[in-house]
Design a protein around this motif. Sequence first.
Motif, short mmCIF file in Angstrom:
data_model
loop_
_atom_site.label_atom_id
_atom_site.label_comp_id
_atom_site.label_asym_id
_atom_site.label_seq_id
_atom_site.Cartn_x
_atom_site.Cartn_y
_atom_site.Cartn_z
N TYR A 142 0.80 -1.22 0.00
CA TYR A 142 0.00 0.00 0.00
C TYR A 142 0.84 1.29 0.00
O TYR A 142 0.66 2.17 0.85
N ASP B 202 -6.45 -1.57 -2.99
CA ASP B 202 -7.58 -2.37 -3.48
C ASP B 202 -7.13 -3.65 -4.20
O ASP B 202 -7.93 -4.32 -4.84
N GLU B 203 -5.84 -3.99 -4.05
CA GLU B 203 -5.34 -5.21 -4.71
C GLU B 203 -5.04 -6.31 -3.69
O GLU B 203 -4.74 -6.03 -2.53
N SER C 40 -8.12 -4.07 4.59
CA SER C 40 -7.50 -4.65 3.39
C SER C 40 -6.61 -5.84 3.74
O SER C 40 -6.54 -6.81 2.99
N CYS D 234 -13.29 7.90 -0.87
CA CYS D 234 -13.27 6.47 -1.19
C CYS D 234 -11.87 5.85 -1.16
O CYS D 234 -11.73 4.66 -1.43
N HIS E 103 -9.43 6.01 -3.16
CA HIS E 103 -8.77 5.69 -4.43
C HIS E 103 -7.77 6.78 -4.76
O HIS E 103 -7.93 7.93 -4.34
N ASN F 228 -12.78 7.30 -9.26
CA ASN F 228 -13.71 6.30 -8.74
C ASN F 228 -15.06 6.88 -8.34
O ASN F 228 -16.10 6.39 -8.76
#
Lengths: 238, 462
Positions: free
Chosen positions: A7, A38-39, A67, B212, B214, B233
């Motif tokens: 991250y 988000d991975e 996460s 969010c 992103h 996003n």
Amino acid sequence: MKIEILYPELTNAYGDGINIKYLKEMFSKKEVILTSIDEEPYFVKHKVDLIYMGSHPDEYDDIILKSLKPYIKKLRELIEENTPVLFTGNAMELFGSFMEEKGIKKETLNLFPEFSFKRNKEARYNSMFLGTYGDIKIVGNQSQTSFMYGDNKYPFIEACEDCIGSNPDTKVEGIHYKNFYATYLLGPFLLLNPLFTKYLLGLSGYKKPLYLESQLMKTYENRLSFMETMEHKYIGPE
Amino acid sequence: MIGKIRFFIGLWASKFYLWISKLRGAERDDRAGLLAYRFSNDFIKHIKKPKLMIGITGTNGKSTITSMVNDFLTKEGYKVQYNDWFANALAGHARCLLDAVTIFNHPRVDAAILELDEKTLAKTMAYVDLDYLIVTNLSSDSLKRNGYPSYIVSKVKEGFDSSKKTKIILNADDPLCSFIPHENPTIYYSIDQTKKGYIEHNVNDFPVCPKCFHKVEYEYQHYRHIGKIKCPNCGFHSIKGDYVGSKIDYEKKTFIVTHGKEKEEYPIISNSLFNVFNELSIIALFSDMGYSNKTIKKNMKDVKVPSSRENFIEAYGKKIDLQVAKGQNGSSASTVFEHISHMDDNMEIILLLTDRGYLKSKKETVTWIYETDFFFLNKPNIKKIIVGNYLAEDYKTAMMLNGIPEEKIVIAKDDEDTINYLDFDGIDRIMILFDVEYITGSLKLRDQILEKLHERVKQDEN
């Protein structure tokens, strides 16, 4: 080499982003895997030689915890299998049993249930740090709003007499278990400590000279030259 | 009642102290303010305020704007009180305001301008009845003091909330300050696109969308995290400016400001983009106060960036350029480095950024040195970068990490020794970048450079 940085868009705070920059300069693009929030971490399905995570602003605690939670079992397995891991700054806080702030306890990832953390954002502790890991002298900065508590089962760095460890009542700083290393020291830790960096990358199988090694050594020796003189006048808290 | 009595004892004691200080020529000091606080913890609450109160806060630029607002108001005939030595903490505010009232606590000036430290904003703002607060920008600052920018954002929000009547003038192109939730009446200022492409800096103060998480994208970037953002996003995006700067022409020294349907050309008072932002913020201020474009334009000709921030002379065929670049603050130095990267002159640079307070204790946190965008100085026309103090090897490592060839980096014995490494030959510009605490020292160095240049000319003549 496969080095996974977890991250980096969120965990580059307090100067820890410079460790990422350094690794990116030393290794090719293929060797440094930047995993965004988000991975799925690369280590879940692939072999990695080193996992690194740096400091994050406190408001990202929850998103990082969320996460990482599904993958903590796999991370534990990798640590047991001696995969080198380095967490710097407040990254360490996410892996204890809980974080307490203003009397409220928040569950964390429980990778090391022996430890918990207490945070007070209004009281930042700043100090120049000198300590040892085995024969290696470790230098750096502490600048933290939380401390780690628990038994000292897995000591990493032994703080010198003028410095504190992971909390004001201990000389033991950080966590060292197998090839897992975590420290509150933040900023350009890898650059300030070329001997440790060489040792850590050696555990990962890297045997070549470090990037900018001779300059890093000059800087390291310069720092030690004033830190170790004048009866440690130049280290410790402000 | 007891509070009022303590206040008056504090006022009289500190006024007496200030009177003595003025006799000694030492009044540019916060000690009178500190004394006032010794008697009265809420001194600034009780002291009467002038009719117009203006505050300026933000990470970088607040001293410059404070001085510029003073220039303008003075030109308009206001009797103004402000600290021209940039004291921005509570004692400094008390010192400023105690000089703005009589011994009977009646205002004796028309306006006071307070430079406000962003971390302690709420502690002052709750009591000083600001009419306006300009927020320049928020970004990484001293790690030891401010931690991460989001901590300072929370402190600035506390300040806004402590005085909801105060009209806030916010930099719309700085997402850190323009997205702070608040209820105050607000004016936003922004600047249209100034460059193409996006530069990845060593530090990104606004990496992800606050809604969010992103990664945000930039429609355009001015410098560092300052620019127009959007989240791919969730669509979250920058706020539109009420006052929009455009068409900055550094040759003609002008730019256009659009406000509603009005468009006006103004002179620019500095060739650096960050000072155009500073100027735009005060155009928004004075326009909102009711001054006509014509008056603002006329007065802007007399508004100056203080010489403690920028100081430029040309002598013996060389440009000698002094620029402040705060130590312990990578954002300030990086912004100045980016500005320098647009210059084509052959130059040599002296760095005097190390915090003066730490020269003895040697406890300065070095993190900011490594975070600074030295890559902007990796240009063929920059011939040499000279640095000299106990952290010089750290500077060198940081520069090499940013691609600067080792042979261009010179380590001097100490700051004073740096000028001995200037070559002068084939050099058009000598840049001295100094920490805010080292104004006198950098001016002394400049004078020594002038002496050296003078000697060279004399030798050539002989």
